[in-house]
Structures are given as C-alpha cells and as structure tokens.
Design an enzyme around this catalytic site. Structure first.
Site, PDB file in Angstrom:
ATOM      1  N   GLY A  86       0.689  -1.329   0.060  1.00 39.47           N
ATOM      2  CA  GLY A  86      -0.089  -0.045  -0.133  1.00 39.47           C
ATOM      3  C   GLY A  86       0.868   1.109   0.151  1.00 39.47           C
ATOM      4  CG  PHE A 115      -0.923   6.768   7.347  1.00 44.59           C
ATOM      5  CD1 PHE A 115      -0.273   7.703   8.183  1.00 44.59           C
ATOM      6  CD2 PHE A 115      -2.533   6.653   7.590  1.00 44.59           C
ATOM      7  CE1 PHE A 115      -1.082   8.625   8.841  1.00 44.59           C
ATOM      8  CE2 PHE A 115      -3.274   7.636   8.152  1.00 44.59           C
ATOM      9  CZ  PHE A 115      -2.346   8.618   8.745  1.00 44.59           C
ATOM     10  CG  PHE A 175      -4.635  -2.689  -7.462  1.00 45.50           C
ATOM     11  CD1 PHE A 175      -4.135  -2.940  -8.655  1.00 45.50           C
ATOM     12  CD2 PHE A 175      -5.766  -3.453  -6.794  1.00 45.50           C
ATOM     13  CE1 PHE A 175      -4.799  -3.760  -9.711  1.00 45.50           C
ATOM     14  CE2 PHE A 175      -6.586  -4.325  -7.935  1.00 45.50           C
ATOM     15  CZ  PHE A 175      -6.008  -4.389  -9.046  1.00 45.50           C
ATOM     16  CG  ASP A 185      -5.633  -8.059  -5.574  1.00 44.32           C
ATOM     17  OD1 ASP A 185      -5.601  -7.679  -4.417  1.00 44.32           O
ATOM     18  OD2 ASP A 185      -6.716  -9.113  -5.768  1.00 44.32           O
ATOM     19  CE1 TYR A 187     -12.508   4.095  10.483  1.00 41.63           C
ATOM     20  CE2 TYR A 187     -11.728   3.208  12.669  1.00 41.63           C
ATOM     21  CZ  TYR A 187     -11.573   3.320  11.279  1.00 41.63           C
ATOM     22  OH  TYR A 187     -10.419   2.888  10.688  1.00 41.63           O
TER      23      TYR A 187
HETATM   24  P1  NAI Z   1      -4.887   5.127   1.051  1.00 39.52           P
HETATM   25  O1  NAI Z   1      -6.233   5.066   0.252  1.00 39.52           O
HETATM   26  O2  NAI Z   1      -4.283   6.479   0.802  1.00 39.52           O
HETATM   27  O3  NAI Z   1      -3.957   3.916   0.713  1.00 39.52           O
HETATM   28  C1  NAI Z   1      -4.417   2.779   0.195  1.00 39.52           C
HETATM   29  C2  NAI Z   1      -2.980   1.911  -0.480  1.00 39.52           C
HETATM   30  O4  NAI Z   1      -3.550   0.614  -0.770  1.00 39.52           O
HETATM   31  C3  NAI Z   1      -2.618   2.600  -1.578  1.00 39.52           C
HETATM   32  O5  NAI Z   1      -1.313   2.470  -2.068  1.00 39.52           O
HETATM   33  C4  NAI Z   1      -3.356   1.505  -2.591  1.00 39.52           C
HETATM   34  O6  NAI Z   1      -2.696   1.483  -4.139  1.00 39.52           O
HETATM   35  C5  NAI Z   1      -3.067   0.378  -1.975  1.00 39.52           C
HETATM   36  N1  NAI Z   1      -4.277  -0.847  -2.323  1.00 39.52           N
HETATM   37  C6  NAI Z   1      -5.478  -0.741  -2.366  1.00 39.52           C
HETATM   38  N2  NAI Z   1      -6.044  -1.905  -2.729  1.00 39.52           N
HETATM   39  C7  NAI Z   1      -4.948  -2.659  -3.017  1.00 39.52           C
HETATM   40  C8  NAI Z   1      -4.611  -4.000  -3.477  1.00 39.52           C
HETATM   41  N3  NAI Z   1      -5.738  -4.769  -3.627  1.00 39.52           N
HETATM   42  N4  NAI Z   1      -3.588  -4.328  -3.805  1.00 39.52           N
HETATM   43  C9  NAI Z   1      -2.264  -3.681  -3.736  1.00 39.52           C
HETATM   44  N5  NAI Z   1      -2.544  -2.432  -3.251  1.00 39.52           N
HETATM   45  C10 NAI Z   1      -3.719  -1.836  -2.912  1.00 39.52           C
HETATM   46  O7  NAI Z   1      -5.315   4.825   2.351  1.00 39.52           O
HETATM   47  P2  NAI Z   1      -4.918   5.256   3.891  1.00 39.52           P
HETATM   48  O8  NAI Z   1      -5.739   6.248   4.348  1.00 39.52           O
HETATM   49  O9  NAI Z   1      -3.280   5.496   3.884  1.00 39.52           O
HETATM   50  O10 NAI Z   1      -4.961   3.834   4.819  1.00 39.52           O
HETATM   51  C11 NAI Z   1      -3.821   3.056   5.211  1.00 39.52           C
HETATM   52  C12 NAI Z   1      -4.017   2.313   6.390  1.00 39.52           C
HETATM   53  O11 NAI Z   1      -4.159   3.392   7.507  1.00 39.52           O
HETATM   54  C13 NAI Z   1      -5.492   1.703   6.506  1.00 39.52           C
HETATM   55  O12 NAI Z   1      -5.219   0.584   7.369  1.00 39.52           O
HETATM   56  C14 NAI Z   1      -6.288   2.763   7.246  1.00 39.52           C
HETATM   57  O13 NAI Z   1      -7.460   2.082   8.004  1.00 39.52           O
HETATM   58  C15 NAI Z   1      -5.286   3.437   8.313  1.00 39.52           C
HETATM   59  N6  NAI Z   1      -5.703   4.462   8.687  1.00 39.52           N
HETATM   60  C16 NAI Z   1      -6.137   5.616   7.959  1.00 39.52           C
HETATM   61  C17 NAI Z   1      -6.543   6.666   8.743  1.00 39.52           C
HETATM   62  C18 NAI Z   1      -7.024   7.956   7.920  1.00 39.52           C
HETATM   63  O14 NAI Z   1      -7.640   8.893   8.651  1.00 39.52           O
HETATM   64  N7  NAI Z   1      -6.888   8.006   6.532  1.00 39.52           N
HETATM   65  C19 NAI Z   1      -6.326   6.955  10.314  1.00 39.52           C
HETATM   66  C20 NAI Z   1      -5.552   5.905  10.826  1.00 39.52           C
HETATM   67  C21 NAI Z   1      -5.353   4.762  10.204  1.00 39.52           C
HETATM   68 NA    NA Z   2      -1.385   4.071   2.442  1.00 39.19          NA
END
Ligand code: NAI
Ligand code: NA
Length: 396
Positions: free
Chosen positions: A47, A52, A73, A110, A234
C-alpha cells in the site's frame, strides 16, 4: 494535456503528475529536515503509493537511507488518460530515490492475490535477500480471497442499531443529518475479511517461509480509534471489527516471528484526509473540526509528520517501543488529547451549514482532498500543458 480536476463525490477521476511530484518532494524535504533515523535498511511497503503507506516509504528511504520495494494497485497513465495519483506519486518517489542513489522498485497489482505475493517474494530474493521492515498499509473496499475466490466487499455501517448524526458534503459545505442502517452479520464478516488481519498474516507467513525476513524483523499495520462522536460508525461499527481483528493479528504474528526475534505492531494513527477516509460518512465533518482545533493549537500533522514521528519517536528510538495498555503504538496522541477532544465535541454540537465556515476548517479539508490528486499544489502552473504519460522507473 491540460489536466483539471474531475470530481465525482468523494473521488477525483483525474490526477496531475507535476502536482503529485511536488507533494512527494515536499514530503521528502520534510523527512530530510528532521535528520537521520537509525531505522530499517530494507523495507517492503504494502500500500505504498498514497496516504500513510507512501509516507512510510518516503520516511524509510529519505530518513533511514533504506532500500524500498513498494506494492500498490494503481491505474497507469496513458495518452490522453491521466494515471491515478498513486501512479504519479510512485513515479516521483522512485525518480528522486534513484537520483539519491537509493534502491527503489515497485509492483503494481492486487496484493491480496497469491500471484502478486509470489512476484514480490521473487523480487526480494533476487534484489535484497531479506527485509527488516514490512509496512502493511492497504486500504481497499474489496478483496478477492486467494484461497476461496470469494469476493468480499467491506461496508461502513454501525452494528446493532441505526446510527444518525451530522455529516457534511465537503464540496458544498452542506451539513445534513445522515442515518445509516445497521450491518448484517455477513457485512461484518466481509469487512473483517477485507480490512482485518488475515492478509497481513498471509504476507508474513509467506515471507517467513521463504526465509525473506531478517533477524529482528519488524512489521507494522495501521489502525484508528477516534472519538465517541464517530464511534458508532467507526470503532464500534463494521470497520472497527476489522481493526479489532487487525490488532489481534499483531499478537499472532509476533508469535510467528518469535524465533527471528521479530515483532508485529499496530500503530494507531491520526484521522487525516486520504482517499480511504473521505469515503466514510461523518468522518469529513469530524476532520474539518479537528483540523480547525489542532491548527489553532499548533499541533496539526499530516501523514508525513505522523509517520516521521512514528519512526523517530516510537519505532527506532534505540530503546523499548512505547505501547498503550492494549499493546498498540499511539501516534494519535495529539488528536486524542483531552482539550482537543473537548473543543471538537463542543463545536460538533454547534455545527450547521451556517456555522461551519466559521467553526470548521472546510477549506483545509478541501485543499487536502485536492492535494491527494495533485491539484491546488503551490508552485504548479495548472494552465500549462503537461505530459500525462509518466513512467514509474522502478516498476517490475
Ligand atoms: P490510502 O487509500 O491512501 O492508501 C491505500 C493504499 O493501498 C494505496 O497504496 C493503494 O494503491 C493500496 N491498495 C489498495 N488496494 C490494493 C490491492 N488490492 N492491492 C495492492 N494495493 C492496494 O489509505 P490510507 O488512509 O493511507 O490507509 C492506510 C491504512 O491506514 C489503513 O489501514 C487505514 O485504515 C489506516 N488509517 C487511516 C487513517 C485515515 O484517517 N486516513 C487513520 C488511521 C489509520
Ligand atoms: Na497507504
């Protein structure tokens, strides 16, 4: 082409390569300004392209001089069709990492699949030998289970009873009442299957079985808790069940890593505008009030400030990693401060379409939203014709 935002609800269909690059450069400069972290040397980020995960990759590379492999992805760019932001972010990251003499390669596909896992294992084996840090930062609405082929769709719903509260359309500033009906058992199971810890454990099992984890290897996944205001939708809702599962998985992974003297952590992060969080009802209103309060107090942080602090002040201090009573790392400490939460709760009670411009930071929310796609970035000329076709230099 000249690329402008094409927004549909909480997504934007276009992204700007130069804006995305500038965002990455800003994050790199921030990390460099904080000095060296005695951190990881070889890092796998799952990811890695946005949010993050991207911040974790940048901090590993430019804070600790680490070699990084990123898995994500994303939609590649093509003639007349801009790629997704994570595509441009990775292109920029790898360009700057390579210029700095750092190893950086990536795999687009994926991460839930056996195929992408195998491809990643092969790459680590060929190029790095082993990794000493694995960041798990996937956020997805859906997972095809690699063993059963079942498609699991995650939902954002309360459990047990209908949840009604305020929400905001962050484009118009309209504050309305939203009611979300409770999840079924199947909804809960599906959400846990997508956002819980099963896939994280599968990754670690596969890496360990192939002898690709260095002695003392660490793995970190990200979680969220948040305030009473958002609890029903949440932390006590479907996504919260998935986070409970993720947090429990950290303990079983630590058991798996015992003979390597390795450890799995969950870090509880701050609420921030990312593609994942803008899709959650109620959260954007909460974030706009939170930003207002935290900015006024001078304690606001974005993803890069959060992750740089996670590395420097939690994971790689040279001493014990500080944990809460449930064994989690907390970098949501400033968000959860009593004075911050008391002020946000008071503002929440007053929030209406009329009051929000005064009491909330909707402009800050919107700017962060557009930044995700490379728009409204300072120093970028959006009237200029740019090349929308951009290669990711380390793509395998
Ligand atoms: P984001 O949407 O910015 O990043 C998601 C990442 O996952 C991207 O790099 C995307 O390409 C990748 N991805 C998604 N599906 C995929 C797949 N099937 N195969 C490969 N890569 C895939 O999300 P964010 O917000 O950075 O979230 C990351 C983690 O942080 C999650 O567990 C989220 O719950 C957690 N988090 C987020 C907060 C927020 O406020 N945004 C707060 C605290 C935790
Ligand atoms: Na991320």
């Amino acid at each position: 082409m000249i690329i402008t935002p094409r927004v549909r609800g909480f997504i934007c269909l276009t992204a700007h390569p130069e804006g995305c690059e500038q965002n990455v450069v800003n994050q790199i400069n921030y990390v460099k300004s904080k000095g060296t972290v005695e951190g990881p040397k070889k890092v796998l980020v799952l990811g890695a392209s946005t949010g993050f995960g991207l911040a974790s990759r940048i901090t590993s590379a430019f804070g600790a001089n680490a070699a990084t492999i990123g898995v994500y992805f994303e939609k590649p760019s093509a003639e007349g069709k801009p790629g997704s932001p994570g595509w441009y972010n990775t292109a920029a990251f790898e360009k700057h990492a390579h210029a700095a003499g750092l190893y950086a390669k990536s795999i687009n596909g994926d991460a839930f699949s056996d195929e992408i896992k195998q491809k990643t294992l092969d790459l680590i084996k060929a190029d790095l030998g082993q990794v000493d840090l694995v960041i798990y930062s996937l956020a997805s609405p859906r997972r095809v289970h690699p063993k059963t082929g079942v498609v699991h769709n995650s939902v954002l719903k309360p459990i047990g009873q209908t949840f009604s509260n305020k929400t905001v359309d962050f484009h118009t500033g309209n504050v309305t009442e939203v009611s979300i009906t409770p999840a079924s058992e199947e909804d809960i199971d599906n959400t846990v299957a997508v956002m819980g810890g099963e896939d994280w454990a599968m990754w670690i099992d596969a890496l360990k079985a192939a002898d690709l984890l260095a002695p003392g290897a660490t793995t970190v996944a990200y979680s969220y808790i948040g305030p009473a205001l958002t609890e029903a939708v949440y932390r006590k809702g479907t996504i919260g069940r998935a986070k409970d599962h993720l947090e429990a998985t950290a303990f079983s992974i630590t058991d798996t890593l015992k003979d390597l003297n390795g450890k799995a952590y969950v870090s509880v992060n701050k609420a921030l505008v990312t593609q994942a969080s803008s899709a959650i009802p109620v959260i954007p209103l909460y974030i706009s009030l939170l930003y207002k309060v935290m900015k006024a107090k001078g304690i606001h942080e974005g993803t890069i400030e959060q992750i740089q602090r996670l590395f420097q002040e939690r994971l790689y201090t040279g001493g014990e990693v500080a944990l809460d009573e449930n064994g989690r790392i907390r970098i949501d400490d400033l968000e959860m401060r009593e004075d911050v939460q008391a002020e946000v709760a008071a503002l929440w009670a007053q929030a209406t379409t009329e009051t929000l411009p005064e009491i909330g930071d909707l402009p800050g929310y919107k700017t962060d939203f557009f930044h995700l796609f490379g728009f409204e970035v300072e120093g970028i000329d959006y009237e200029k014709d740019v090349n929308e076709v951009v290669e990711v230099p380390g793509l395998v």
